[in-house]
Enzyme design. Structure first.
Site, short mmCIF file in Angstrom:
data_model
loop_
_atom_site.label_atom_id
_atom_site.label_comp_id
_atom_site.label_asym_id
_atom_site.label_seq_id
_atom_site.Cartn_x
_atom_site.Cartn_y
_atom_site.Cartn_z
CG HIS A 47 -3.96 -2.50 7.42
ND1 HIS A 47 -3.48 -3.20 6.33
CD2 HIS A 47 -4.15 -1.24 6.98
CE1 HIS A 47 -3.37 -2.39 5.29
NE2 HIS A 47 -3.76 -1.19 5.67
CB SER A 59 -0.93 0.02 1.21
OG SER A 59 -1.87 -1.03 1.16
CD GLU A 78 -3.26 -6.56 8.08
OE1 GLU A 78 -2.46 -5.61 7.93
OE2 GLU A 78 -4.48 -6.44 7.89
CD GLN A 120 -9.74 3.78 0.11
OE1 GLN A 120 -9.21 3.61 -0.99
NE2 GLN A 120 -9.05 4.19 1.17
CB CYS A 161 -6.97 -0.95 3.53
SG CYS A 161 -5.92 0.53 3.41
N GLY A 207 -2.97 3.62 -4.27
CA GLY A 207 -3.60 4.38 -5.34
C GLY A 207 -4.94 5.00 -4.97
CG ASN A 228 -0.54 2.51 4.40
OD1 ASN A 228 -0.55 3.69 4.05
ND2 ASN A 228 0.15 1.59 3.74
N GLY A 253 -4.72 7.06 2.49
CA GLY A 253 -4.77 8.48 2.18
C GLY A 253 -6.07 8.91 1.56
CG PHE A 254 -7.58 8.18 -1.66
CD1 PHE A 254 -8.05 9.18 -2.49
CD2 PHE A 254 -6.28 7.74 -1.82
CE1 PHE A 254 -7.23 9.74 -3.47
CE2 PHE A 254 -5.45 8.29 -2.79
CZ PHE A 254 -5.93 9.30 -3.61
#
Length: 379
Positions: free
Chosen positions: A353, A54, A355, A267, A263, A237, A305, A307-308
């Site tokens: 996350h 990621s 895990e 989205q 994650c 991305g 982790n 950013g969107f």
């Protein structure tokens, strides 16, 4: 990225796209690299961070001052290589000290061609990113160092993260199977959008045989393995570019197959349900982010982790093409959507996350929740 050999004594400079610069010393490979500058607040787990797909095309700033204390081992990587574009630390360890260490972090960065910088004020850099937002950055060391105007022009010519379609660059090219540990109870088809190695392991611990499929997989590929459930992984991305994964998830939802996403997968579920996504100012990264599970009221410390984020109503369930959906988890720092749940079909996702290598493990129950969905569907 261009690199040369290791050179800890070489001068280095970090240049942000708004012109702010920081000067230090080379750490890892010597050369130049570009990416999106982001910061991670974890005090441990740097090896897992570096190898998380990621982080593809991102330059990671570590807010903890001392990095590399435990060296690098061969057991903790989340994938087969380091994915970060560059690495920024304040005080690198002079000598690693851990019984599992095989080499220093500096040596590993050099071997994999990762350009880094050390000896800068990472607190000042983090505050700058918090105030101005994540932005493009370049690290230059050795012969790559030039006048600041030249370096700034290079940074401003680098691609932005918004609009970047990257999951196909990090996903597996071929399907592989992670066998169940102990008695096999279920089969799961996992769509690899940048999956971390610990994720199928957590499912295997629960008796799940995991078939990890490429990001280009079709619905026919998924159902060829006769899955009890389908999983959509994390990945890099902009989710606004992920039209194929969204279409694939809608095909799974139409069949009411138990579905779990984390994650990037969260989205994708948001988009599949008709919600929008947006870029956060500086994102959530690290292993100390507080999230509330709204179904239980419990607050968890979680690993992030991203950013969107998904743009979905917090106050009430929403009508979607697949029934009612609600926000199941929310970040207590900024009220960002951290999870979605369908009320009329067996599907849910979280933005973080569970895990959680290298921790914390507050959210491990979500894998049990996925097992319960599959048990309920089978019954």
């Amino acid at each position: 990225m261009t690199t040369s050999t290791r050179g800890a004594s070489a001068p280095a400079v970090l240049v942000l796209e708004d012109g702010r610069t920081f000067r230090g010393r080379a750490y890892g490979a010597v050369g130049e690299t570009f990416g999106e500058a982001v910061f991670s607040t974890g005090m441990t787990g740097y090896q897992e961070t570096l190898t998380d797909p990621s982080y593809h095309r991102q330059v990671v700033v570590m807010t903890a001052p001392h990095i590399g204390n435990t060296g690098v081992n061969d057991e903790d990587p989340e994938s087969k290589r380091i994915w970060v574009s560059g690495y920024v630390v304040r005080d690198p360890a002079r000598t690693p000290s851990n019984w599992r260490s095989r080499r220093s972090l500096d040596e590993e960065l050099t071997a994999q061609g990762v350009v880094g910088i050390s000896g800068i004020d990472t607190r000042a850099l983090t505050r700058h990113l918090r105030e101005r937002g994540a932005m493009r950055v370049g690290i230059f060391s050795g012969a790559a160092v030039a006048d600041e105007a030249t370096l700034l022009a290079k940074v401003q010519a680098a691609p932005q993260m918004k609009g970047a379609d990257l999951s196909g660059e990090v996903a597996t090219a071929e399907t592989y199977v992670v066998p169940a540990i102990g008695t096999k109870k279920f089969t799961v088809a996992a769509i690899d959008l940048g999956i971390k190695g610990m994720t199928p392991h957590r499912m295997a611990e629960r008796g799940i045989e995991v078939h990890v499929l490429p990001a280009t997989a079709t619905a026919e590929d998924i159902y060829a393995v006769n899955p009890d459930g389908v999983f959509f992984s994390n990945g890099p991305g902009d989710p606004a570019t992920a039209d194929h994964p969204v279409s694939l998830m809608r095909a799974v939802l139409e069949r009411s197959t138990p579905l779990f996403g984390i994650c990037f997968g969260n989205q994708i579920l948001g988009r599949a349900l008709g919600f929008g996504t947006f870029k956060l100012k500086y994102g959530h990264r690290g292993i100390n982010q507080p999230v509330q599970d709204r179904t239980t009221g419990k607050v968890e410390v979680t690993a992030h982790n991203h950013g969107f984020a998904v743009d979905a109503p917090l106050d009430a369930p929403s009508d979607t093409p697949f029934g009612r959906a609600e926000v199941s988890h929310v970040c207590l720092n900024d009220n960002v959507v951290e999870g979605l749940r369908l009320l009329d079909r067996p599907a849910f996702s979280v933005q973080y996350h569970p895990e959680a290598a290298a921790g914390p493990h507050d959210a491990a129950y979500l894998f049990d929740r996925f097992v319960s969905l599959m048990e309920g569907q089978r019954a």
